[in-house]
Design an enzyme around this catalytic site. Sequence first.
Site, PDB file in Angstrom:
ATOM      1  N   HIS A  19       0.892  -1.320   0.117  1.00  0.00           N
ATOM      2  CA  HIS A  19       0.007   0.102  -0.049  1.00  0.00           C
ATOM      3  C   HIS A  19       1.028   1.307  -0.033  1.00  0.00           C
ATOM      4  O   HIS A  19       0.476   2.254  -0.772  1.00  0.00           O
ATOM      5  CB  HIS A  19      -0.896  -0.070   1.166  1.00  0.00           C
ATOM      6  N   ASP A 115      -6.404   4.662   1.588  1.00  0.00           N
ATOM      7  CA  ASP A 115      -6.315   3.464   0.588  1.00  0.00           C
ATOM      8  C   ASP A 115      -7.551   2.514   1.115  1.00  0.00           C
ATOM      9  O   ASP A 115      -8.295   2.911   1.517  1.00  0.00           O
ATOM     10  CB  ASP A 115      -4.762   2.795   0.578  1.00  0.00           C
TER      11      ASP A 115
END
Length: 464
Positions: A19, A115
Amino acid sequence: AESRRPPHVAMLVTPGMGHLIPLAELAKRLAARHGVTATLITFASTASATQRAFLASLPPTISALSLPPVDLSDLAPDAAIETLMSEECVRLIPALTAVLSELRETTRPVAFVADLFGADSFQAAVAAGVPRRYLFFPTNLLGLTLILHLPELDATVPGEFRDLAEPIRLPGCVPVPGKDILAPLQDKSNPSYRWMVHHGKRYLDADAILVNSFDAVEPDAIAALRVPEPGRPPVYNIGPLIQTNAASPAPRAACLDWLDRQPPKSVIFVSFGSGGSLPREQMHELALGLELSGQRFLWVVRSPSDEGALNANYYDAESKKDPLAYLPDGFVERTKDVGLLVPSWAPQIKVLAHQATGGFLVHCGWNSVLEGLVHGVPMLAWPLFAEQRQNAVMLADGIGAAIRMPETKKKDEIAATVREIMVGKGKGAEVRAKVLELQKAAEEGLAEGGAATVALDEVVRRWI
Ligand code: UDP
């Protein structure tokens, strides 16, 4: 004074280098092209040495800060990673609100980006008065389309996905057999399932969704998502964002010197991502299969996963014991002229970029897939966990950029598929041609006037 400050973006990074790396790349592109500065906000639970070193290597336009630790001890000891990340995110809302409010004292925040597990944190951005909220989706349009449809699937599909007779059909996406659907959806009684349905609803709160994919890999899915739908945020493909300018450790990794001595496109690179490892039995078959294939190989070997979950190494890339000790008797000696074994970690992007690399046996983590595509390397799909099985379906049955390893994973099948991807004249040749086409499309998309560049420009135009 405030208006003279450069526009600033705050990014919340849920745990995992997979991520962090693409968000950092997004921040680099925003700085280079638009003069936007950024702060990467990470969770205390993942303050690993790897992560600290990575954050320290970023250019000065990108700052980093860590949120305070959160107590998750009330959760079940076997809680899924998706549950842990989602819970941690919700519990951090007050701390995040404070951090974002403070950022407003010293910067000019124009947008907040979270995210895939972080949409609940939009509340913090609203409370702190950050004007726009974006979701960054680090995998692909198949994954996004699935999550966006989850509230509806939850209401209409009885029983477990894996028991469905028919594959799941989503707009513009390859049909996915239920057993290959995203791992946290495989047991509806597990809280991770509820969390994913919840995220599917929360994603609608975003001003737009930015996806780390590119149009050529999923042409029908992007066409479907471009049709506006009331209540659904616009979707922009801004990828492939893969790590650039990674710090090169001196001396150069020995595996690259080894690759220098191999013929062009002769080596299959075998890697299961930052944390994946195989059960002992499969590790054994893979070794014998590689040997039988007669192909050269470079294998990032980790200790088997038998004692823990498939993703036991997720937060810590180092294998605990010497992984070579688990290989079949005599294997290392017999293959020493054609194979190189690297314990735990290799500089993957440099390996994929090397001219001797001609194939990639990959766990289908999306960063790895993008790295393979950017370097035009044909893939052999061996998915393990998370969304890797549905990625394998998309790559093999959808776009044709991979061959899927048979489920039984016996040494003869492994040898045959390895040979096919490297030198086969049937499916292998088709896949090798397809990845070169996709490599070109990826490169064009990120160039001036390319689709990914235009998409990001369109998003940023609203901030400046
Ligand atoms: N990686 C690497 N060396 C290794 C294994 C992995 O550099 O030996 C990097 C790889 O290049 C990719 C990331 O780790 O950028 C893995 O991300 P991915 O999304 O593929 O899988 P995950 O680790 O999330 O399962």
